[in-house]
Motif scaffolding. Structure first.
Motif, PDB file in Angstrom:
ATOM      1  N   CYS A 284       0.823  -1.218   0.000  1.00 12.80           N
ATOM      2  CA  CYS A 284       0.000   0.000   0.000  1.00 12.80           C
ATOM      3  C   CYS A 284       0.854   1.264   0.000  1.00 12.80           C
ATOM      4  CB  CYS A 284      -0.914   0.007   1.225  1.00 12.80           C
ATOM      5  SG  CYS A 284      -2.179  -1.282   1.188  1.00 12.80           S
ATOM      6  N   GLY A 285       2.125   1.117   0.312  1.00 12.05           N
ATOM      7  CA  GLY A 285       3.001   2.275   0.372  1.00 12.05           C
ATOM      8  C   GLY A 285       3.545   2.717  -0.963  1.00 12.05           C
ATOM      9  N   ILE A 286       3.181   2.021  -2.045  1.00 12.89           N
ATOM     10  CA  ILE A 286       3.656   2.418  -3.371  1.00 12.89           C
ATOM     11  C   ILE A 286       2.477   2.880  -4.205  1.00 12.89           C
ATOM     12  CG2 ILE A 286       5.642   0.881  -3.321  1.00 12.89           C
ATOM     13  CD1 ILE A 286       4.085  -1.105  -4.985  1.00 12.89           C
ATOM     14  N   ASP A 287       2.751   3.625  -5.273  1.00 14.04           N
ATOM     15  CA  ASP A 287       1.700   4.179  -6.115  1.00 14.04           C
ATOM     16  C   ASP A 287       1.808   3.649  -7.537  1.00 14.04           C
ATOM     17  OD1 ASP A 287       0.702   5.825  -4.036  1.00 14.04           O
ATOM     18  OD2 ASP A 287       2.336   7.263  -4.410  1.00 14.04           O
ATOM     19  N   SER A 290       2.408  -0.364 -10.293  1.00 17.43           N
ATOM     20  CA  SER A 290       3.120  -1.353  -9.481  1.00 17.43           C
ATOM     21  C   SER A 290       2.281  -1.804  -8.291  1.00 17.43           C
ATOM     22  CB  SER A 290       4.456  -0.795  -8.990  1.00 17.43           C
ATOM     23  OG  SER A 290       5.362  -0.651 -10.056  1.00 17.43           O
ATOM     24  N   GLN A 291       1.529  -0.878  -7.698  1.00 16.19           N
ATOM     25  CA  GLN A 291       0.699  -1.249  -6.547  1.00 16.19           C
ATOM     26  C   GLN A 291      -0.356  -2.275  -6.954  1.00 16.19           C
ATOM     27  OE1 GLN A 291      -2.317   1.478  -4.898  1.00 16.19           O
ATOM     28  NE2 GLN A 291      -1.302   1.213  -2.907  1.00 16.19           N
ATOM     29  N   LYS A 292      -0.951  -2.082  -8.122  1.00 21.15           N
ATOM     30  CA  LYS A 292      -1.965  -3.024  -8.595  1.00 21.15           C
ATOM     31  C   LYS A 292      -1.354  -4.393  -8.883  1.00 21.15           C
ATOM     32  CE  LYS A 292      -5.549  -3.605 -12.107  1.00 21.15           C
ATOM     33  NZ  LYS A 292      -6.213  -2.996 -13.317  1.00 21.15           N
ATOM     34  N   ILE A 293      -0.191  -4.408  -9.529  1.00 18.58           N
ATOM     35  CA  ILE A 293       0.462  -5.666  -9.886  1.00 18.58           C
ATOM     36  C   ILE A 293       0.903  -6.432  -8.644  1.00 18.58           C
ATOM     37  CG2 ILE A 293       2.529  -6.638 -10.977  1.00 18.58           C
ATOM     38  CD1 ILE A 293       2.293  -4.335 -13.054  1.00 18.58           C
ATOM     39  N   HIS A 294       1.546  -5.709  -7.716  1.00 23.51           N
ATOM     40  CA  HIS A 294       2.004  -6.364  -6.495  1.00 23.51           C
ATOM     41  C   HIS A 294       0.826  -6.752  -5.592  1.00 23.51           C
ATOM     42  CE1 HIS A 294       5.863  -4.123  -7.463  1.00 23.51           C
ATOM     43  NE2 HIS A 294       6.237  -5.390  -7.399  1.00 23.51           N
ATOM     44  N   GLY A 320       2.099 -12.236 -15.854  1.00 22.54           N
ATOM     45  CA  GLY A 320       3.364 -12.013 -16.548  1.00 22.54           C
ATOM     46  C   GLY A 320       4.078 -10.743 -16.131  1.00 22.54           C
ATOM     47  N   ASP A 321       3.310  -9.685 -15.821  1.00 23.24           N
ATOM     48  CA  ASP A 321       3.940  -8.422 -15.401  1.00 23.24           C
ATOM     49  C   ASP A 321       4.698  -8.607 -14.086  1.00 23.24           C
ATOM     50  OD1 ASP A 321       2.975  -7.070 -17.586  1.00 23.24           O
ATOM     51  OD2 ASP A 321       1.171  -6.349 -16.575  1.00 23.24           O
ATOM     52  N   PHE A 322       4.117  -9.381 -13.178  1.00 22.80           N
ATOM     53  CA  PHE A 322       4.806  -9.629 -11.911  1.00 22.80           C
ATOM     54  C   PHE A 322       6.059 -10.469 -12.135  1.00 22.80           C
ATOM     55  CE2 PHE A 322       5.611 -12.339  -8.207  1.00 22.80           C
ATOM     56  CZ  PHE A 322       5.839 -11.369  -7.244  1.00 22.80           C
ATOM     57  N   LEU A 332      10.398  -5.140  -4.088  1.00 22.22           N
ATOM     58  CA  LEU A 332       9.148  -5.597  -3.502  1.00 22.22           C
ATOM     59  C   LEU A 332       8.673  -6.897  -4.161  1.00 22.22           C
ATOM     60  CD1 LEU A 332       6.962  -5.180  -1.447  1.00 22.22           C
ATOM     61  CD2 LEU A 332       5.759  -3.678  -3.053  1.00 22.22           C
ATOM     62  N   ALA A 333       8.905  -7.025  -5.447  1.00 23.36           N
ATOM     63  CA  ALA A 333       8.562  -8.272  -6.136  1.00 23.36           C
ATOM     64  C   ALA A 333       9.359  -9.430  -5.552  1.00 23.36           C
ATOM     65  CB  ALA A 333       8.813  -8.140  -7.633  1.00 23.36           C
TER      66      ALA A 333
END
Length: 391
Positions: A284-287, A290-294, A320-322, A332-333
């Motif tokens: 939740c700390g990222i925007d 990337s937040q949606k993918i993670h 695939g994006d992850f 984070l990934a």
């Protein structure tokens, strides 16, 4: 004048016999002479010689002509398969004795690598299928070679031999397997499904064993380079099931195709504590995208943690994006990925998943520690799961 004794030259003998200028029986490695002397036996010429299993197959099931294909009924189990004649000519330089040793190990141990419920299926039915499909036999021998390598000490020369054999079998199996995938049918679907599951296990375990035999590799952070291959293999399993579900449902694999039935594990319920709660907080700390993918990767992993049969398919559900972010070593990934490694490491009965999971946690833990208290909490959780000292 005494008659000279006839002499047959050894053209493809081992390096040691050639150096000593003696006849090699070419049965190795190791050949009979090197075996008797307990010496290292290596071949540099004609390194890939015909495998005994390939010879058996070619004798009993020669490449089919178009005329033969017309005369054999469509539903006959002996009907020629389009991928068989496409086999690559190179085969692992493994002796008949070694392959018998591998088959013995498969029958006793490796056949239990996926499920005790399916032990007998892999022990007998899969072997019967493999006698008709060389790509499946090569996959079977590859996983067994990896298994035998995993049971040996790190610096054992025999371990390196088994690992080399495994990689050769794996490389040989893939081209013919991919060709056969173009024509999934009720006849070949069991062989394709078995091969895809076995090759998935090979893809998961091989980086762990390679890193364990390479001191330099073992001392640096490295994400398994074939994560993308694993992603496509798992997608391939879904594809086989989608194309041949009625036949698979009636066959011996119907017990295990249910967890692979789709890419959305919404039939499972969430449970607090399946993953460290702080993991979602970090996301939740990222925007941005990337937040949606993670976030999606964490959500699906949370669900998959509740059903052991879903842990491996998660790699497709994450998307695939992850996978690309893990491959590019985005921090984070990697933190989410180390949690997946921990879940792999606790899979009961799957030696290849447990070894791979522990290797993932070991290789990434030091790299991910000391960034913040929250990150350390996740890493400690992963290390505890795979029973690595957290002190």
């Amino acid at each position: 004048m005494p008659q000279r004794r006839p002499h047959t030259k050894s053209r493809d003998g081992c390096n040691r016999c050639k150096q000593r200028r003696i006849k090699c029986d070419e049965s190795g490695p190791p050949c009979a002479t090197c075996k008797a002397r307990n010496a290292v036996c290596e071949y540099t010429s004609n390194a890939f010689r015909p495998s005994s299993w390939t010879g058996i197959h070619e004798e009993k099931h020669p490449p089919a002509s178009s005329q033969l294909q017309k005369t054999v009924p469509e539903n006959s189990p002996q009907r020629p398969h389009p991928g068989l004649a496409q086999n690559t000519p190179s085969t692992p330089s493994v002796s008949r004795t070694r392959e018998l040793q591998l088959m013995h190990h498969w029958t006793l141990k490796t056949c239990s690598s996926f499920s005790l419920i399916l032990r007998e299926v892999f022990q007998t039915y899969v072997v019967e299928q493999a006698l008709h499909y060389p790509f499946l036999m090569d996959a079977l021998l590859a996983l067994t070679s990896f298994h035998m390598a995993a049971e040996l000490p790190i610096h054992s020369s025999t371990k390196a031999e088994f690992l080399g054999d495994a990689l050769q079998y794996q490389s040989r199996s893939l081209p013919a397997f991919r060709i056969e995938l173009e024509n999934v049918s009720p006849i070949n679907c069991d062989a394709l499904f078995a091969c895809s599951v076995i090759m998935m296990a090979c893809t998961v375990i091989s980086p762990s064993l390679e890193s364990n035999t390479d001191d330099k590799l073992a001392t640096r952070v490295r994400v398994p380079p074939d994560l993308e291959s694993l992603f496509h293999l798992v997608k391939g399993i879904h594809s086989i099931i989608d194309q041949a579900r009625p036949s698979l449902d009636e066959g011996p694999f119907h017990f295990i195709i249910q967890p692979w039935s789709g890419a959305d594990p919404t039939f499972l319920f969430s449970e607090d504590g399946a993953l460290p709660p702080v993991l979602r907080k970090l996301c939740c700390g990222i925007d941005g995208p990337s937040q949606k993918i993670h976030g999606h990767a964490i959500d699906t992993l949370e669900h998959c943690a509740l059903a052991e049969g879903m842990v491996i398919p998660w790699i497709v559900m994450a998307g695939g994006d992850f996978v690309e972010r893990v491959q590019s070593e985005e921090s984070l990934a990697l933190l989410i990925y180390i949690c997946w490694g921990a879940l792999l490491g606790r899979l009961e009965g799957m030696w290849w998943a447990r070894v791979a999971g522990k290797t993932i946690v070991q290789s990434l833990a030091e790299h991910l520690m000391h960034q913040s208290e929250e990150w350390d909490e996740v890493v400690r959780w992963a290390k505890e799961i795979v029973e690595i000292d957290t002190l």
